[in-house]
Structure formats: structure tokens, C-alpha cells
Motif scaffolding. Structure first.
Motif, PDB file in Angstrom:
ATOM      1  N   VAL A 259       0.850  -1.199   0.000  1.00 35.28           N
ATOM      2  CA  VAL A 259       0.000   0.000   0.000  1.00 35.28           C
ATOM      3  C   VAL A 259       0.882   1.245   0.000  1.00 35.28           C
ATOM      4  N   VAL A 260       0.510   2.239  -0.799  1.00 28.72           N
ATOM      5  CA  VAL A 260       1.237   3.511  -0.814  1.00 28.72           C
ATOM      6  C   VAL A 260       0.688   4.400   0.290  1.00 28.72           C
ATOM      7  N   ARG A 261       1.550   4.715   1.241  1.00 25.52           N
ATOM      8  CA  ARG A 261       1.185   5.593   2.348  1.00 25.52           C
ATOM      9  C   ARG A 261       2.112   6.806   2.348  1.00 25.52           C
TER      10      ARG A 261
ATOM     11  N   GLU B  64      -3.775   5.888  -1.132  1.00 24.93           N
ATOM     12  CA  GLU B  64      -4.708   5.240  -2.053  1.00 24.93           C
ATOM     13  C   GLU B  64      -6.162   5.527  -1.705  1.00 24.93           C
ATOM     14  N   GLU B  65      -6.418   6.057  -0.511  1.00 23.98           N
ATOM     15  CA  GLU B  65      -7.777   6.398  -0.112  1.00 23.98           C
ATOM     16  C   GLU B  65      -8.143   7.838  -0.462  1.00 23.98           C
ATOM     17  N   LEU B  66      -7.188   8.605  -1.009  1.00 20.75           N
ATOM     18  CA  LEU B  66      -7.495   9.962  -1.460  1.00 20.75           C
ATOM     19  C   LEU B  66      -8.348   9.900  -2.721  1.00 20.75           C
ATOM     20  N   ASP B  67      -9.137  10.940  -2.931  1.00 19.91           N
ATOM     21  CA  ASP B  67      -9.870  11.063  -4.194  1.00 19.91           C
ATOM     22  C   ASP B  67      -8.998  11.702  -5.262  1.00 19.91           C
ATOM     23  N   VAL B  68      -8.268  12.732  -4.863  1.00 18.28           N
ATOM     24  CA  VAL B  68      -7.431  13.476  -5.802  1.00 18.28           C
ATOM     25  C   VAL B  68      -6.088  13.754  -5.141  1.00 18.28           C
ATOM     26  N   LEU B  69      -5.019  13.552  -5.902  1.00 17.55           N
ATOM     27  CA  LEU B  69      -3.675  13.918  -5.469  1.00 17.55           C
ATOM     28  C   LEU B  69      -3.147  14.949  -6.455  1.00 17.55           C
TER      29      LEU B  69
ATOM     30  N   LEU C 288       7.136  11.196  -8.385  1.00 14.70           N
ATOM     31  CA  LEU C 288       6.331  10.898  -9.573  1.00 14.70           C
ATOM     32  C   LEU C 288       6.103   9.397  -9.718  1.00 14.70           C
ATOM     33  N   LEU C 289       7.096   8.602  -9.361  1.00 15.92           N
ATOM     34  CA  LEU C 289       6.938   7.147  -9.449  1.00 15.92           C
ATOM     35  C   LEU C 289       5.903   6.650  -8.445  1.00 15.92           C
ATOM     36  N   PHE C 290       5.912   7.218  -7.238  1.00 18.19           N
ATOM     37  CA  PHE C 290       4.867   6.870  -6.263  1.00 18.19           C
ATOM     38  C   PHE C 290       3.493   7.292  -6.795  1.00 18.19           C
ATOM     39  N   ALA C 291       3.443   8.473  -7.414  1.00 22.57           N
ATOM     40  CA  ALA C 291       2.174   8.973  -7.947  1.00 22.57           C
ATOM     41  C   ALA C 291       1.651   8.066  -9.053  1.00 22.57           C
ATOM     42  N   GLN C 292       2.550   7.515  -9.856  1.00 27.21           N
ATOM     43  CA  GLN C 292       2.125   6.593 -10.907  1.00 27.21           C
ATOM     44  C   GLN C 292       1.527   5.318 -10.308  1.00 27.21           C
TER      45      GLN C 292
ATOM     46  N   VAL D 286      -0.069   5.233  -7.490  1.00 29.33           N
ATOM     47  CA  VAL D 286      -1.358   5.640  -6.919  1.00 29.33           C
ATOM     48  C   VAL D 286      -2.436   5.715  -8.001  1.00 29.33           C
ATOM     49  N   VAL D 287      -2.047   6.145  -9.210  1.00 29.67           N
ATOM     50  CA  VAL D 287      -2.998   6.183 -10.329  1.00 29.67           C
ATOM     51  C   VAL D 287      -3.592   4.796 -10.560  1.00 29.67           C
ATOM     52  N   ARG D 288      -2.752   3.782 -10.463  1.00 34.69           N
ATOM     53  CA  ARG D 288      -3.212   2.409 -10.715  1.00 34.69           C
ATOM     54  C   ARG D 288      -4.205   1.938  -9.650  1.00 34.69           C
ATOM     55  N   ARG D 289      -4.253   2.631  -8.523  1.00 30.88           N
ATOM     56  CA  ARG D 289      -5.185   2.262  -7.441  1.00 30.88           C
ATOM     57  C   ARG D 289      -6.471   3.088  -7.505  1.00 30.88           C
ATOM     58  N   GLY D 290      -6.620   3.914  -8.565  1.00 33.95           N
ATOM     59  CA  GLY D 290      -7.890   4.620  -8.761  1.00 33.95           C
ATOM     60  C   GLY D 290      -7.933   6.056  -8.298  1.00 33.95           C
ATOM     61  N   VAL D 291      -6.825   6.575  -7.782  1.00 29.71           N
ATOM     62  CA  VAL D 291      -6.785   7.982  -7.369  1.00 29.71           C
ATOM     63  C   VAL D 291      -6.585   8.850  -8.612  1.00 29.71           C
ATOM     64  N   ILE D 292      -7.284   9.972  -8.688  1.00 30.92           N
ATOM     65  CA  ILE D 292      -7.055  10.928  -9.774  1.00 30.92           C
ATOM     66  C   ILE D 292      -5.817  11.746  -9.415  1.00 30.92           C
ATOM     67  N   VAL D 293      -4.806  11.697 -10.258  1.00 27.79           N
ATOM     68  CA  VAL D 293      -3.563  12.422  -9.987  1.00 27.79           C
ATOM     69  C   VAL D 293      -3.394  13.513 -11.034  1.00 27.79           C
TER      70      VAL D 293
END
Length: 353
Positions: free
Chosen positions: A53-55, A89-94, A115-119, A121-128
Motif C-alpha cells: 500500500v502507498v502511504r 490510495e484512499e485519497l480522491d485526488v492527489l 512521480l513514481l509513487f504517484a504513478q 497511486v494512479v493504478r489504485r484509482g486515485v485521480i492524480v
């Protein structure tokens, strides 16, 4: 359908170095006032834990309403500020709001790591926002060269002093020299036709840290430049007013950036500015560059800021228009669309819808 409050995260260089005139702080304060939750994450705050999990270690405001941006920032930067280990991963938007130029010397690893962490997070459904895959491609000013030639001044990018001098000579002895990676007007030199021996010193000062960009000198730059903010690839406009202002410097300094002592005044984008915005829109939309800042001189773009486009607070103070509230409402709309389409829209599509 009723929209629930957003869980909104902002990635910044370091919470300790944020300033109260930053767009990030204005957006965060407006989001809080509208009933949403906010967390600020520094570039070194991410954690990929043993459960996959990304925290992140995030600064979380203690209140919901603040008198001004300075009050919110003081809360976030206080010695007893609330720091929580959150599930990103529980955020709606990052929202990615860090400036890679600030990390060149001490933490060159930090921007790309985030940016790699953000990528992930995108795969987990967060809008980045802006899209992290394309932000990786846009990590320096070579990104600007992907826009149509018609919008750009004539440019040379090199670390060879002779190449740069030859370019300046071909431009009649006038031009602008600046670092390939940089912001805020740092390391920007204007070469006049009487520059002579100083040109060598200017070039050396820039190329010691990497590649240099030499650009055609635009005479209208003496009057400053326009900052026009775009949202969803189009000029940001609310209640008939554009988020647009002129930056200028009447002290003799060639730089008009606010961080370099520039001043601002309210202007409407002219025909040239709106034409440029129309020409760059397809590229911004293709790359998921949700919020961008176009720096315009006459009929040319000097820069497209996609990392930390700023000026929302200045535009609001000049116009009295709630641009930040409009942006937050737009994020609510994007989250609604994401949920209705049950994950069938890509991050780039969501970024620009």
C-alpha cells in the motif's frame, strides 16, 4: 446525486518551505472552507509498505476555517503541527505541486521518486493531477519544444559555449540565456547587442549546472509578460473573467517573475494570447496537464509551467473572482465522473474532462 466531501492531497517540495503566497496553500484553504479534507505531503514523505500500500507522512490542518493563507500555513508549519501516516490510495485526488528546479542541488532524486509513487497511486484509482507519467516527460524545459514551432521563440539548447555564442550572433547579438532546469527567473540573462565579453560569463554561469537554453530576444519582453492560467487545457475563466495578469519589473531587472521582484497588474488576454492558448491546448489535453501556466510575450510563448503553475491567489486578489473555488468544484465533478464510470476512464481522460 449528492457529492461527498473530497479527500484531497497536495504533494509539495517540503511543507517547511511552503510560502503563504503559493497557489497550493490557497487551494488547500479554499477546499477546507468548502468542507473537504486536505493533506500536504513532502517529496520524501511517501512509503510503500509491506502490504503493498502507498502511504505517506502528511501534514494535516487542525482546523476547517482560516482567516487567510498565512494562518493556514502557520498551522501546517507549527512545531506541534498534526502529522499523520495516511493511506494515499484512499485519497480522491492527489495534486502534484512540487518544483523540481528547487531540488537540483540537494535532492536531485526527490522529484522523480515522488512521480513514481504517484504513478502507482494512479493504478489504485486515485485521480492524480497533473498526470504523473507525462510530468516525468516534462521534467525540464525540453518539454516546451514539443509544442508547435509557431508558438515558440527561436531556440538553441546546448552545453557548448561556441554553439550558444553562434546562436546569439545569428540573432543580431541579442538573446536570452537560461538554465534548462530552473524557475522563478533564477539564472536568466538577457544579452544585448553590446554584451561583448559579458556573454562568456553569462554562458559559463548557466552551463556549469547543465544544459543552457538560448532563445530569441523578444522586444516586447521589456514590458513584462502575461501569465495566463489554463484548466482542462483551456484558459481558466470564471464569471467572464480570465485568470490572467501582466508581470513586469520597473527596476531595470530583466526578470518579471514575482519571486524575482516583479510586479503584477490585471489584464485581459489579447488576441495573440488566446490564439497561443488554442494552439497549445491539444498537447496539454493529450498529456493530462490539468492546470498549467502559460507565460506569453507578444505573440510567442516563453514557457509552459506544468509542475507548479502559480498565480491563482494573485488573480483572485486582482479580480475578486473565486478561481480556487471553481477549481475545487471541478475536482468534485471529476470524482463524480470517476465513480459513475467505475474505473473505466483513464487518468489522462479524467484529468481533462
Amino acid at each position: 446525486m449528492n457529492d461527498r466531501p473530497l479527500r484531497l492531497g497536495f504533494v509539495v517540495n517540503d511543507v517547511a518551505t511552503e510560502q503563504d503566497n503559493y497557489t497550493t496553500i490557497r487551494l488547500a484553504r479554499r477546499a477546507l472552507a468548502l468542507g473537504h479534507s486536505v493533506a500536504l505531503i513532502g517529496l520524501e514523505g511517501f512509503i510503500y509498505d509491506q502490504d503493498g500500500v502507498v502511504r505517506a507522512k502528511a501534514h494535516v490542518p487542525g482546523g476547517e476555517s482560516y482567516a487567510d493563507d498565512a494562518a493556514l500555513l502557520a498551522d501546517l508549519q507549527a512545531e506541534d503541527a498534526t502529522v499523520e501516516r495516511i493511506n494515499v490510495e484512499e485519497l480522491d485526488v492527489l495534486m502534484l505541486r512540487s518544483d523540481p528546479a528547487e531540488e537540483l542541488v540537494d535532492r536531485p532524486w526527490a522529484p522523480n521518486s515522488a512521480l513514481l509513487f504517484a504513478q502507482l497511486v494512479v493504478r489504485r484509482g486515485v485521480i492524480v493531477l497533473n498526470d504523473p507519467t507525462h510530468l516525468t516527460d516534462a521534467s525540464n524545459k525540453t518539454y516546451f519544444q514539443h509544442f508547435p514551432e509557431d508558438v515558440r521563440p527561436v531556440t538553441c539548447i546546448s552545453r557548448d559555449a561556441d554553439e550558444i555564442k553562434a546562436f546569439i550572433a545569428a540573432q543580431g547579438g541579442r538573446g536570452v540565456i537560461k538554465p534548462l532546469q530552473g524557475s522563478g527567473g533564477q539564472g536568466v540573462f538577457v544579452v544585448n547587442d553590446d554584451g561583448g565579453a559579458n556573454v562568456n560569463q553569462m554562458i559559463d554561469a548557466v552551463i556549469r549546472d547543465g544544459y543552457a537554453i538560448a532563445q530569441q530576444y523578444l522586444p516586447k519582453a521589456a514590458d513584462g509578460d502575461l501569465r495566463l492560467l489554463t484548466l482542462n487545457g483551456r484558459p481558466l475563466q470564471v464569471d467572464g473573467r480570465y485568470a490572467c495578469f501582466r508581470r513586469y519589473n520597473d527596476s531595470g531587472d530583466a526578470r518579471s517573475n514575482i519571486s524575482a521582484g516583479g510586479k503584477i497588474e490585471l489584464v485581459e488576454p489579447d488576441e495573440d494570447a488566446l490564439r497561443l492558448a488554442e494552439l497549445v491546448a491539444p498537447k496539454l489535453i493529450h498529456d493530462g496537464m490539468y492546470l498549467a501556466g502559460l507565460d506569453i510575450v507578444g505573440d510567442k510563448l516563453m514557457e509552459v509551467n506544468v509542475d507548479t503553475p502559480g498565480g491563482i491567489n494573485m488573480a483572485e486578489e486582482l479580480t475578486g473572482v473565486d478561481f480556487s473555488g471553481h477549481i475545487i468544484a471541478d475536482l468534485v465533478r471529476k470524482v463524480r465522473l470517476r465513480n459513475q464510470y467505475r474505473g473505466n476512464l483513464s487518468n489522462v481522460e479524467l484529468a481533462m474532462l
